[in-house]
Write an enzyme that holds these catalytic residues in place. Structure first.
Site, PDB file in Angstrom:
ATOM      1  N   ARG A  54       6.442  29.230  -2.511  1.00 46.20           N
ATOM      2  CA  ARG A  54       6.976  29.660  -3.803  1.00 46.20           C
ATOM      3  C   ARG A  54       8.072  30.794  -3.762  1.00 46.20           C
ATOM      4  O   ARG A  54       9.033  30.950  -4.150  1.00 46.20           O
ATOM      5  CB  ARG A  54       5.633  30.028  -4.636  1.00 46.20           C
ATOM      6  N   HIS A  58      11.679  30.705  -5.179  1.00 45.79           N
ATOM      7  CA  HIS A  58      12.044  31.747  -6.346  1.00 45.79           C
ATOM      8  C   HIS A  58      13.093  32.529  -5.815  1.00 45.79           C
ATOM      9  O   HIS A  58      14.213  32.781  -6.653  1.00 45.79           O
ATOM     10  CB  HIS A  58      11.093  32.603  -6.540  1.00 45.79           C
ATOM     11  N   VAL A  62      17.598  32.023  -7.480  1.00 47.03           N
ATOM     12  CA  VAL A  62      18.246  33.398  -8.185  1.00 47.03           C
ATOM     13  C   VAL A  62      19.285  33.772  -7.126  1.00 47.03           C
ATOM     14  O   VAL A  62      18.880  34.321  -6.132  1.00 47.03           O
ATOM     15  CB  VAL A  62      17.175  34.358  -8.413  1.00 47.03           C
ATOM     16  N   ASN A  86       7.978  36.504 -10.839  1.00 44.07           N
ATOM     17  CA  ASN A  86       7.757  36.909  -9.598  1.00 44.07           C
ATOM     18  C   ASN A  86       6.577  37.785  -9.239  1.00 44.07           C
ATOM     19  O   ASN A  86       6.258  38.250  -8.024  1.00 44.07           O
ATOM     20  CB  ASN A  86       8.982  37.657  -8.826  1.00 44.07           C
ATOM     21  N   PRO A 152      12.620  27.781 -13.822  1.00 52.46           N
ATOM     22  CA  PRO A 152      12.172  26.500 -14.526  1.00 52.46           C
ATOM     23  C   PRO A 152      10.526  26.940 -14.713  1.00 52.46           C
ATOM     24  O   PRO A 152       9.768  27.339 -13.966  1.00 52.46           O
ATOM     25  CB  PRO A 152      12.284  25.425 -13.970  1.00 52.46           C
ATOM     26  N   HIS A 182       3.473  21.248  -5.029  1.00 53.83           N
ATOM     27  CA  HIS A 182       2.403  21.857  -5.651  1.00 53.83           C
ATOM     28  C   HIS A 182       1.131  21.267  -4.970  1.00 53.83           C
ATOM     29  O   HIS A 182      -0.003  21.378  -5.520  1.00 53.83           O
ATOM     30  CB  HIS A 182       2.453  21.279  -7.143  1.00 53.83           C
ATOM     31  N   ASP A 234      -3.659  20.672  -6.629  1.00 47.59           N
ATOM     32  CA  ASP A 234      -4.080  19.395  -5.811  1.00 47.59           C
ATOM     33  C   ASP A 234      -5.580  19.629  -5.801  1.00 47.59           C
ATOM     34  O   ASP A 234      -6.136  20.559  -4.973  1.00 47.59           O
ATOM     35  CB  ASP A 234      -3.375  19.203  -4.583  1.00 47.59           C
TER      36      ASP A 234
END
Length: 326
Positions: A54, A58, A62, A86, A152, A182, A234
């Protein structure tokens, strides 16, 4: 000729001047130091794989993979770390520990941006994924503004989400594969609670969600408005990097709306089915997609700096001297 020149200008967004073994001479122990720290933390908390995936995503989405997400806010200015998406990013303490060790061995040599990329690779490998090669040589960014963060969200359609990925030079296949991260992810109930009882303001649950999953998530999330627990994305192999995520969304067991949309949308459903039926193929494509993600808009050749402290920009004099050396 003009078109060719334009294409040349666009190429560095994805294929900037990075190289395997960039630190072989300047800091030969760099990658082993990163692995040592990541392995130590993974042994006590396997969820750090999701945390680093993540953080890496992230950061790269950016202003490129420049470690701008690591900068702390000041009284005068809010950094990316303070932006809404964040606020639940974690793992900063592990990056700090890696940086401290690297500074002790190789001062002002290894960038924080490279640390994120390497730590993500190591965490993925420890969780069962491929131990893929990571080109290094990134420099750290000089800008970090909360207002620049535009990522997103979990409730977008496949087409809406893809616009974000396409803007970074990634394909639809890349997007579907990267969302396979994920497989080790979790989400706060606030990101999908509406699917359980008031989907898009309809007053009823999302009909595309498997009833047994909905019942399980209702128990997990509860009904208290001030409570925001987390659920595994999951439901079967929550700490392993594998293709179970795709099998579950094919069975209408996607927790986030975007996860389920991948299996339902005609543009992505075929990709999902292929990944669900080929575990080894997913591993290879996931590694390739992460390597591609790590090349987005990187800074090289004096365009950035090598931070002494990943949480703060270098003093102006140090930054300018580094640029002169570059």
């Amino acid at each position: 000729m003009k078109l060719f020149f334009i294409l040349l200008l666009c190429i560095p967004l994805i294929t900037a001047d990075l190289q395997i073994g960039f630190y072989n001479s300047s800091c030969p122990q760099a990658e082993s130091i990163v692995l040592s720290v990541v392995k130590k933390h993974f042994s006590g908390d396997r969820s750090i794989t999701a945390a680093f995936l993540r953080m890496h995503f992230h950061d790269c989405f950016v202003k490129g993979c420049d470690a701008s997400i690591l900068i702390d806010s000041t009284k005068k200015k809010k950094s990316e770390k303070a932006a809404g998406p964040n606020l639940t990013v974690r793992g900063f303490n592990i990056i700090d520990e890696v940086k401290t060790s690297l500074e002790a061995s190789c001062p002002s040599t290894v960038s924080c941006a490279d640390i994120i990329a390497l730590a993500t690779r190591d965490a993925v490998a420890l969780a069962g994924g491929l131990n893929y090669s990571v080109p290094t040589g990134r420099q750290d960014g000089l800008i970090s503004n909360a207002a620049d963060v535009n990522l997103p969200g979990p409730s977008l359609s496949v087409n809406q989400a893809f616009q974000f990925f396409a803007a970074k030079g990634l394909t639809l296949d890349d997007m579907v594969v990267l969302l396979g991260g994920h497989t080790v992810g979790v989400a706060h109930c606030s990101f999908f609670r509406d699917r359980l009882d008031n989907f898009q303001g309809s007053g009823v649950s999302d009909s595309t969600m498997d009833p047994s999953l909905r019942a399980q998530l209702v128990k997990t999330c509860g009904s208290r408005a001030n409570s925001d627990p987390t659920a595994f994305l999951d439901q079967n192999t929550s700490f392993l990097v594998d293709n179970q995520y795709y099998k579950q969304i094919l069975g209408n067991k996607g927790v986030l709306q975007i996860d389920q949309e991948l299996a339902l949308d005609s543009s992505s459903s075929g990709i999902v089915a292929a990944l669900a039926s080929d575990g080894i193929g997913f591993m290879k494509k996931f590694a390739d997609a992460l390597a591609k993600l790590g090349r987005i808009e990187v800074l090289v050749g004096g365009a950035g700096e090598i931070r002494k402290n990943c949480r703060a920009f270098n003093a102006p004099s140090l930054t300018s001297s580094r640029k002169q050396l570059g």
